[in-house]
Design a protein around this motif. Structure first.
Motif, PDB file in Angstrom:
ATOM      1  N   LEU A 250      30.662  41.086  37.371  1.00  0.00           N
ATOM      2  CA  LEU A 250      29.792  39.564  37.459  1.00  0.00           C
ATOM      3  C   LEU A 250      28.870  39.634  38.483  1.00  0.00           C
ATOM      4  O   LEU A 250      28.519  39.027  38.020  1.00  0.00           O
ATOM      5  N   ASN A 251      28.825  40.610  38.973  1.00  0.00           N
ATOM      6  CA  ASN A 251      27.962  40.906  39.903  1.00  0.00           C
ATOM      7  C   ASN A 251      26.748  41.296  39.767  1.00  0.00           C
ATOM      8  O   ASN A 251      25.302  41.802  40.348  1.00  0.00           O
ATOM      9  N   GLN A 272      43.127  42.531  31.541  1.00  0.00           N
ATOM     10  CA  GLN A 272      42.418  42.430  32.950  1.00  0.00           C
ATOM     11  C   GLN A 272      40.898  41.468  33.432  1.00  0.00           C
ATOM     12  O   GLN A 272      40.993  40.921  34.592  1.00  0.00           O
ATOM     13  N   GLN A 275      41.783  38.368  33.447  1.00  0.00           N
ATOM     14  CA  GLN A 275      42.480  38.180  34.700  1.00  0.00           C
ATOM     15  C   GLN A 275      41.617  38.114  35.796  1.00  0.00           C
ATOM     16  O   GLN A 275      41.672  37.422  36.665  1.00  0.00           O
ATOM     17  N   PHE A 276      40.758  39.006  36.071  1.00  0.00           N
ATOM     18  CA  PHE A 276      39.518  38.116  36.404  1.00  0.00           C
ATOM     19  C   PHE A 276      38.818  36.796  36.251  1.00  0.00           C
ATOM     20  O   PHE A 276      37.598  36.559  37.011  1.00  0.00           O
TER      21      PHE A 276
ATOM     22  N   LYS B 167      47.680  32.290  36.616  1.00  0.00           N
ATOM     23  CA  LYS B 167      46.472  33.019  35.612  1.00  0.00           C
ATOM     24  C   LYS B 167      45.334  32.793  36.049  1.00  0.00           C
ATOM     25  O   LYS B 167      45.294  31.478  37.295  1.00  0.00           O
ATOM     26  N   SER B 169      41.513  33.494  38.279  1.00  0.00           N
ATOM     27  CA  SER B 169      41.915  34.308  39.369  1.00  0.00           C
ATOM     28  C   SER B 169      41.195  33.179  40.887  1.00  0.00           C
ATOM     29  O   SER B 169      40.356  31.562  40.700  1.00  0.00           O
ATOM     30  N   ASN B 181      31.352  33.736  43.209  1.00  0.00           N
ATOM     31  CA  ASN B 181      32.042  34.812  41.554  1.00  0.00           C
ATOM     32  C   ASN B 181      31.754  35.883  41.991  1.00  0.00           C
ATOM     33  O   ASN B 181      31.279  36.710  41.584  1.00  0.00           O
ATOM     34  N   ALA B 182      31.084  35.902  43.680  1.00  0.00           N
ATOM     35  CA  ALA B 182      30.653  36.860  43.790  1.00  0.00           C
ATOM     36  C   ALA B 182      32.140  37.913  44.053  1.00  0.00           C
ATOM     37  O   ALA B 182      32.324  38.977  44.001  1.00  0.00           O
ATOM     38  N   ILE B 183      32.775  37.030  45.109  1.00  0.00           N
ATOM     39  CA  ILE B 183      33.878  37.807  45.325  1.00  0.00           C
ATOM     40  C   ILE B 183      35.307  37.810  44.714  1.00  0.00           C
ATOM     41  O   ILE B 183      35.759  36.103  45.086  1.00  0.00           O
ATOM     42  N   ILE B 184      35.607  37.267  43.391  1.00  0.00           N
ATOM     43  CA  ILE B 184      36.970  36.666  43.052  1.00  0.00           C
ATOM     44  C   ILE B 184      37.986  37.797  42.975  1.00  0.00           C
ATOM     45  O   ILE B 184      37.710  38.978  42.875  1.00  0.00           O
ATOM     46  N   TYR B 185      38.998  37.280  42.534  1.00  0.00           N
ATOM     47  CA  TYR B 185      40.469  37.855  42.742  1.00  0.00           C
ATOM     48  C   TYR B 185      41.480  37.104  42.055  1.00  0.00           C
ATOM     49  O   TYR B 185      41.907  36.196  42.542  1.00  0.00           O
ATOM     50  N   PRO B 186      42.545  37.696  40.312  1.00  0.00           N
ATOM     51  CA  PRO B 186      43.277  37.336  40.522  1.00  0.00           C
ATOM     52  C   PRO B 186      44.387  36.810  41.218  1.00  0.00           C
ATOM     53  O   PRO B 186      44.877  37.446  42.043  1.00  0.00           O
ATOM     54  N   ARG B 189      47.300  38.509  41.418  1.00  0.00           N
ATOM     55  CA  ARG B 189      47.439  40.525  42.137  1.00  0.00           C
ATOM     56  C   ARG B 189      47.179  39.861  43.789  1.00  0.00           C
ATOM     57  O   ARG B 189      47.874  40.421  43.855  1.00  0.00           O
ATOM     58  N   ILE B 258      49.403  42.739  35.621  1.00  0.00           N
ATOM     59  CA  ILE B 258      48.802  43.514  35.413  1.00  0.00           C
ATOM     60  C   ILE B 258      48.344  44.961  34.948  1.00  0.00           C
ATOM     61  O   ILE B 258      47.483  44.554  34.324  1.00  0.00           O
TER      62      ILE B 258
END
Lengths: 449, 343
Positions: A250-251, A272, A275-276, B167, B169, B181-186, B189, B258
């Protein structure tokens, strides 16, 4: 009383004479065999070498179902399937050249060494005249090489790497399945219409022969559209967790992720990526998109909802409306209760094509069979008019562009056909750089004599 | 900076799984003295408990839809789950949707039973045998279990999605001042990490603050003396085997959204978990947990393009390199104690 004098030299002479005497009939027999595993009885044996264990076992088992069906049809059992629609009419359901077709199976385990061992066993112990099947290009290239050395025909199963009929092509090997170049050529116009010409692509690529050629092909096709390739990251086969590879996407400035993965890797990487949040994200002012260049029905089922709206390509799909497809789907569906996969189709067709070539050649000699297959044009096998090109032993036919269905009604229609790309669009020269260039050669046909 | 935070986050969920499996391995080794190569298979069985629960909740009957046809042209048989039929589409649908958390509840007794049967039926006969015999028999058992799973569930990965509520992130970057959107995390998780923290904390609290746990810890330190005090330590150790199996099992259940379950996932995790145990120190519970997270995060960093461009293939060997380094400098591992596996 008699005395017997046995000297060492005498014993050796007698032994040599006895050995030569015993070997005499074998020498004459082997002299009488014109080629490897010439069938002498009233049956002829095929070797179906498929993954029965390991990560591609489901595909291997589906191949086996189709191969068994093909043998039944050759021997006149069942409804005849594609023999009713095949443009060549020399197979009449009485076997091949008066011999009933029989088969033995081997387990490739999707490992080159195991696949070669099982193929060797089938050639040496079971006397097979042809080997068919497989679900991996690494395996296909390895077994094709073995068949070339042994002097029998290899009718490849699911192998999509350019190398199989490219730099690793062999005179005794034939591929009906399409290849990575053709996937790229078929997908490019559809991608252009769907996503435009100003895109930046990020590739995750399985680190083996298929992944490399798939990535090279789709990169070339998309760059020809005007797309830019931001990065290509090689991922280990069977990585399981791809999060470390997906998070930088994404970056990276990319707005398209191309997953050059197959089987379980594709199921995991696509899941995945979803998911992200990649499929919900925006990049460069556009919706972020994911592309899976090579699809299979079994993979699509594994990926579930994540596959919706994702473009890819296939060699064949059971939803095609032509007569050949419908005949095969009916035969397979009535026998097993579900529609056949693309890997089942290619193995079924390859088995019939081999039997047909033997009949037209009037011989099981692999070089005569190869000659009958080379530049053979046929129809009625589900892909429209098809050419088995003699220069590289690659089939040329229409290619399907697929998309994950938005509203599947059953577990079998998770993919829908977007376009049937005409064969002219996926043709290339036999010395194309992606296929080994001028140096690539089939070599000499080997009949093992 | 954002890339570093991302890889730390990536390492947390992987590290959580390693820590949960390694904790069970260490518990079994510490109590029973058995090197259990079938422990990864318990993680896999847990994952397939989730698959089974999903299938049970999705158990359906067929209704004919006269307006549609199937692939052979016959009237289409539409599936309707019994759960939805009994509880209505809304409640029934929610139960099916939450199949993974439901599976955690189912997995606890199932895994305790599996652990009990495994220990009483096979492993107890190998307590006094050399470690090599234990490794061989448990490795064989792992292969048998994975082949059984493949026979019943097939070789392909099976989708086991997280509940719809989890569902998508979470934009972690925005929270700490980065661009969107720089650090996304589901979400799932994050749930997994929190779940692992609760389970690890629970196991440590159980061992630390209950009489049962105290006896077990005493038994781990000096089995003979505890036995001389009239305490049936073997029975408690068998229960600990069941507990370790349950921890691995629920770790497997929760990991299914996962990583789609497949029959060889246990073996994939087992080898790395053993490295974790060795790095942490054989027999050390805190060492196993610390090494699990440490190696999970290191593995994530090694997968970064910037690192791989300098050291190609480092992501595949980083854990083993660290293990070699630790064993050279601290032969007992990070938190290992003297006397464990030392003659």
């Amino acid at each position: 009383m008699s005395k017997t004098n046995i000297t060492r030299r005498g014993l050796m002479r007698a032994g040599a004479a006895t050995g030569a005497g015993l070997a005499l009939p074998t020498i004459f027999t082997s002299g009488a065999t014109a080629f490897t595993n010439e069938p002498t009885g009233d049956t002829v044996t095929f070797g179906f070498n498929v993954p029965q264990t390991g990560p591609y076992a489901e595909e291997g088992l589906d191949e086996l179902r189709a191969q068994e069906l093909a043998v039944e049809h050759i021997n006149g059992m069942g409804d005849g399937g594609m023999l009713n629609t095949f443009s060549s009419k020399v197979l009449d359901g009485t076997g091949i050249l008066g011999k009933k077709a029989d088969f033995v199976t081997g387990d490739t385990q999707t490992k080159s060494d195991a696949a070669r061992a099982s193929a060797r066993s089938m050639i040496e112990k079971d006397g097979v005249v042809m080997i068919n099947g497989g679900s991996s290009s690494g395996v296909a290239v390895a077994v094709q090489g073995l068949c070339q050395e042994a002097g029998i025909i290899f009718m490849a199963g699911l192998t999509h790497s350019n190398d199989t009929t490219g730099k690793d092509r062999k005179a005794n090997g034939f591929r009906h399945f399409f290849n990575a170049y053709q996937s790229g050529a078929a997908l490019a116009p559809v991608l252009k219409n769907a996503y435009g010409t100003d895109r930046r692509a990020y590739h995750l690529t399985a680190d083996y022969t298929w992944g490399w050629t798939q990535q090279e092909s789709i990169q070339s096709a998309t760059e020809a559209l005007g797309w830019e390739t931001v990065n290509n990251v090689l991922t280990p086969v069977g990585a399981g967790d791809f999060s470390s590879y997906i998070t930088p996407v994404l970056n990276s400035g990319a707005d398209v992720l191309i997953l050059n993965h197959y089987g379980g890797d594709m199921v995991n990487s696509l899941t995945q990526a979803v998911q992200f949040g990649l499929r919900d994200a925006q990049a460069n002012g556009k919706n972020f998109e994911v592309i899976v260049p090579l699809y299979s029905e079994l993979m699509a089922a594994g990926a579930g909802d994540n596959i919706r709206g994702v473009y890819g390509s296939m060699n064949w799909n059971w939803q095609l409306p032509d007569e050949g497809t419908q005949a095969f789907v009916r035969s397979f569906g009535e026998k097993y209760g579900f529609p056949p996969s693309g890997s089942a189709h290619t193995c079924y067709v390859q088995t019939l094509l081999y039997a047909d070539a033997v009949t037209r050649a009037g011989s099981f000699n692999p070089c005569a069979v190869a000659e009958a297959l080379e530049d053979f044009e046929f129809d009625g096998m589900g892909n429209g008019p098809t050419l088995y090109r003699g220069a590289d032993h690659q089939c040329f036919k229409d290619v399907l562009v697929m998309k994950g269905s938005d509203n599947p009604t059953t577990e079998y229609d998770t993919l829908e056909i977007v376009e049937q790309t005409p064969v002219e669009q996926v043709m290339y020269e036999p010395n194309h750089p992606m296929f080994g260039g001028d140096e690539a050669s089939l070599g000499e046909c080997n009949d093992g004599a | 900076m954002d890339a570093i935070i991302l890889q730390i986050l990536n390492g947390l969920d992987k590290g959580s799984a390693y820590a949960l499996i390694a904790l069970g391995l260490t518990l079994i080794f510490g109590t029973l003295g058995v090197v259990n190569f079938a422990h990864g298979a318990l993680f896999m069985i847990g994952a397939f408990v989730a698959v089974s629960v999903q299938r049970l909740l999705g158990f359906s009957f067929e209704q004919i839809d006269p307006d549609k046809t199937d692939f052979l042209g016959n009237p289409l048989k539409v599936k309707m789950t019994y759960v939805e039929s009994w509880f209505g589409p809304e409640v029934g649908g929610a139960i099916v949707d939450w199949s993974v958390p439901v599976a955690v509840i189912v997995a606890i007794p199932v895994m305790l039973l599996v652990g009990f049967v495994m220990e009483r039926g096979l492993i107890k006969h190998f307590y006094k045998r050399p470690h090599a015999d234990q490794i061989l028999v448990t490795f064989g058992l792992a292969i048998v279990l994975q082949e059984l799973i493949k026979y019943f569930f097939g070789a392909n990965p099976i989708q086991t999605p997280a509940p719809s509520a989890f569902k998508g992130s979470f934009d972690f970057g925005v929270l700490i001042g980065f661009d969107p959107n720089a650090i996304i995390y589901p979400y799932w998780r994050l749930v997994y990490f929190a779940f692992a923290a609760v389970v690890l904390g629970g196991v440590f609290a159980f061992l630390r603050f209950t009489t049962f746990g105290m006896v077990v810890r005493a038994g781990m330190a000096d089995r003979e003396t505890v036995g001389l005090l009239g305490i049936n330590i073997d029975k408690r150790f068998t229960l600990m085997f069941g507990l370790a199996a349950a921890v691995a099992g629920i770790a497997g259940v929760m990991y299914t959204p996962i990583l789609s379950p497949n029959y060889h996932m246990g073996m994939d995790f087992l080898v790395l978990s053993f490295v974790v145990v060795v790095v942490g120190g054989m027999g050390s519970l805190p060492g196993a947990v610390a090494a699990g997270f440490l190696l999970g995060i290191l593995q994530s960093f090694a997968s970064m393009n910037e690192i791989k461009s300098i050291l190609p293939g480092i992501d595949q060997v980083i854990m083993y390199l660290v293990a070699i380094l630790i064993l050279l400098t601290r032969p007992r591992g990070l938190l290992g104690r003297a006397g464990v596996m030392e003659e």
